[in-house]
Design an enzyme around this catalytic site. Structure first.
Site, PDB file in Angstrom:
ATOM      1  N   THR A  85       0.883  -1.190   0.065  1.00 27.62           N
ATOM      2  CA  THR A  85      -0.087  -0.033   0.053  1.00 27.62           C
ATOM      3  C   THR A  85       0.901   1.199  -0.120  1.00 27.62           C
ATOM      4  O   THR A  85       1.743   1.557   1.003  1.00 27.62           O
ATOM      5  CB  THR A  85      -0.952   0.264   1.286  1.00 27.62           C
ATOM      6  N   LYS A 160      -8.129   2.795  -2.883  1.00 32.64           N
ATOM      7  CA  LYS A 160      -7.897   2.195  -1.225  1.00 32.64           C
ATOM      8  C   LYS A 160      -7.786   3.595  -0.521  1.00 32.64           C
ATOM      9  O   LYS A 160      -8.539   3.140   0.859  1.00 32.64           O
ATOM     10  CB  LYS A 160      -6.316   1.811  -1.286  1.00 32.64           C
ATOM     11  N   LYS A 228      -3.005   0.023  10.640  1.00 33.94           N
ATOM     12  CA  LYS A 228      -3.792   0.769  11.715  1.00 33.94           C
ATOM     13  C   LYS A 228      -2.828   2.109  11.657  1.00 33.94           C
ATOM     14  O   LYS A 228      -3.410   3.149  11.855  1.00 33.94           O
ATOM     15  CB  LYS A 228      -3.547   0.058  13.027  1.00 33.94           C
TER      16      LYS A 228
END
Lengths: 288, 288, 288, 288
Positions: A85, A160, A228
């Site tokens: 990512t 995303k 997170k």
């Protein structure tokens, strides 16, 4: 997360060559039949398609464009699939370097967790060379439960961000509900259960709700650690930047972002992003 | 929604007496074996347990406490179950009148739609007399898939407000995502699909998303008409009032409420609450 | 605040009759020449124009419509001027009772403080009977520096709510600036001074800023006690209700209101409303 | 704005050398006694202290560090005062280049307008070399009404962002008040006047309010053109970035920023920033 993905490919009989900065992390895979190469460059040189799963944009760039990076091993006919990512700019940068070698590039950030990676239940948000997408589709189907081809490089990262923006707002809203139910004398655990039964039921709520009620925010949760951290420090902010760039009003995300900032100022950056609920709790006044 | 509920009770062999302001609406039930009484009072007098499903607080009060209302037919040993969605004050008022007759009261607002009522898949948020709750549990299990007992009268209404508050915020956040994805060149239909696969997947998104992408907000959706009106004009506002009363900060719900206000000022009060997405669209400037 | 107002009327030679629930509070005025009546009714019966200054809506109604209330002393040719701050509904109720006696009514909430009352620098937001407005204008000019006639009863209260809504948002925004300046290493006292010199300079900032920087929120400030309480617990919320009733989007006020709720949950309801700054401070985490 | 500043220095008898990309703009100053140099380098070489007033960060960097830029003419004993409004990074970059030549640097963004520049009523938010600050203080006192020394380079820019953040929120809040007053049947012009009399009175409100009521947003206002553009497109966003960097919650500014985004999406980027009020108006629905 790269490890369970490689494992799933090995299980179905793919020839897999692995590399990791810390070689010992590859030992379990090697014992199951994977070969090891000493650098990203060597992996790329020896494979038709190279998959990269890195923790952050910096690592993704380093492993690709750095010394003995994958780019050096790329060439015409080869493909590079980055399932990390990263932000839009990083993805475009890597794409340029890969393309300069005459190879194909596919940005393919995953939505999922280590558990889902193990179960082959990831979701791939791909963008870039369509021919490479089609070539690796059978592999993506081994690794995940669904895959989306979204067009030009950067679109995977953008999709995303949008998904994570909604996720961040939903978590903040859910936190409000939990605390409000408690304050008016309802059992917040029952709220979590009621929500789980109806039109707004979401896996995230069922997964995180019970812990949130107990003021616990374990990071060993399926939404893995860096996910997170990204949520708290990066994704929501990047999504707001994206919205700013196209003048799209997103007042809910903006209000949610303010709560994540409060959570960070409480020193909760290393907790799961469900810790945002703390931002909504009345703290005892400790001011002079 | 009372009709499919009565039908499901008839199907399993319960003796059902029905009443509706417009008698013809009861004809299908009568043809299947239901008896008809000429007033709520008569229904209550002839039944052990009376279920009430009314469209709004005013009707709920009128049918209970008005002329020939159910209260007049209540007495010791009888039970009154109000499955309407009303506010806390209305629920308490009805409770008082029923209790004054020596009967039992259960507030039991449902979460669900006409379709779910037909399928016996409703969710009951009950509060009030526990013994009545236990008495009617087998009936609730015929009508719904789950039931919650939440304690004192008013808690059912409060729980429903909290759930609908989260629902309103989620819809607003989802709207932001749809519009942002579109503005940055992604296909919002794909966003809807991506969301449907992951941790934030919710039935509401899958149900409403495809129409929202087409700027359509049909009210014939499972979330029935009055639910939608309540959402736009009442529930979110009532939830904010609830939060205000206990000084619980709910910035996400407050920001969402502002968007519903904009939607209302656009004349969208009669649309499904997913029409809130219109509040986030750039309108062509029509000012002098 | 009624006391300094009466004093200013006495000073210019008006015949003033006073009444207070606690007679001793009138003694200073009596010693300066005011007469005392034993009830609001008697005041109204003996005066052409009666001014009422009460602490809250309940007192305003009681003193007017209660036993021996002013209404009983009213009659044709008399006027009643309520300078209390009450809500629209209360103002309309009092108006109806006064009008039923054939008398005239003027709603005239003041903007100002005890200090400004002493200095004859109040601002009157009047509405109701225009002829009474014109009759008392010379008196209002003694008591204040400006007066506005706003039309039908309720408009005075509404105007005050709108002004206080802006005030509440400005205070919240100012708080953000003070804390942000401090966190980035600037001296917040300098910010207060810089602000005081430019286009956004406002008396409120200059008055409250220096104390806010010191985390002090004295209620002995010109914005008197009940004003502050109203702000925290009532005015902003009432203004949001007003906006809701006409579907006017007010996201800034809504966000500000969330901060006042946080301040209240911190137990700051008895502090000056500038204590809202505490809602934006990072509290040490005290959760289990 | 550089022109009236130079003029004020000439008036008191300072030796002034001027330069502008478009020489003709300097003619009025030359006719009053200013000398002209053919490049920033030459100005710097011939002056003890060089003042720079540029329209944006790019120009500020180009005129300093570009070909024939001021840096080339700087040296020990000389001072460079940048009164442009630039971001923190730009200010630090310019500082480094100036310091590398052994010269002194003062960042000194101004708060004010062309009119205030003409009247010598500017406010200087300075940071950098304290000795240079003290040296030019007499000059700043000619040009402005107040000056602040804020410490290390970057603090001037940061202070200006904080002030403009409050300004942006205030304008959004004021817009809410104007529209709410109108919607509930009050005269918004009277609101503007009421506000101008009390504790929240601010020059900006008095200046912009009357036009806003008429839906007019002239850019010929004292807050000059680029100031407005900065507000809409840059300052509020930069301030939010600053707040993000220190995890300071600023929900009011975040909500305000969403409104400026809406205003931009309405195509109002070239209007005065008071045009943000349009973002709060109900637009007729023009969706399919």
């Amino acid at each position: 997360m790269g490890s369970p993905m490689a494992l799933n490919l090995i299980k179905v009989g793919c020839d897999v060559i692995v590399w990791n900065r810390t070689k010992s992390k590859c030992d379990p895979l090697i014992s199951l039949g994977a070969k090891y190469s000493s650098s990203p460059e060597e992996v790329a040189a020896n494979c038709d398609v190279t998959f990269a799963m890195l923790a952050d944009p910096e690592s993704a760039i380093d492993v690709t464009c750095g010394k003995n990076g994958a780019v050096s091993g790329m060439g015409p006919g080869k493909g590079y699939v980055d399932v990390s990512t990263v932000d839009v700019a990083t993805s475009k940068l890597i794409n340029e370097h890969i393309k300069a070698r005459g190879a194909l590039f596919l940005e393919a950030p995953v939505s999922g967790s280590k558990k889902l990676a193990e179960d082959g239940q990831l979701i791939f948000l791909t963008a870039g060379d369509r021919s490479l997408y089609e070539l690796v589709s059978p592999l993506l189907d081994i690794l995940g439960k669904s895959r989306f081809y979204l067009g030009k490089v950067g679109n995977g990262a953008a999709m995303k961000l949008v998904v994570n923006m909604i996720m961040g707002s939903m978590m903040a809203s859910f936190s409000e509900g939990i605390l409000l139910s408690k304050k008016v004398g309802l059992d917040p655990s029952v709220l979590v259960e009621v929500v789980s039964q109806g039109a707004i039921s979401a896996p995230m709520y069922s997964l995180k709700g019970p812990s949130m009620v107990k003021s616990q925010y374990p990071t060993a949760f399926p939404l893995k650690h860096q996910q997170k951290k990204l949520m708290l420090t990066q994704d929501l902010r990047l999504a707001l930047g994206l919205a700013e760039s196209v003048s799209q009003s997103t007042p809910i995300a903006a209000a949610a972002n303010e709560l994540y900032k409060v959570a960070k100022s409480y020193g909760l950056s290393d907790e799961d992003f469900s810790a945002v609920i703390e931002a909504l709790k009345a703290k005892s006044q400790d001011t002079a």
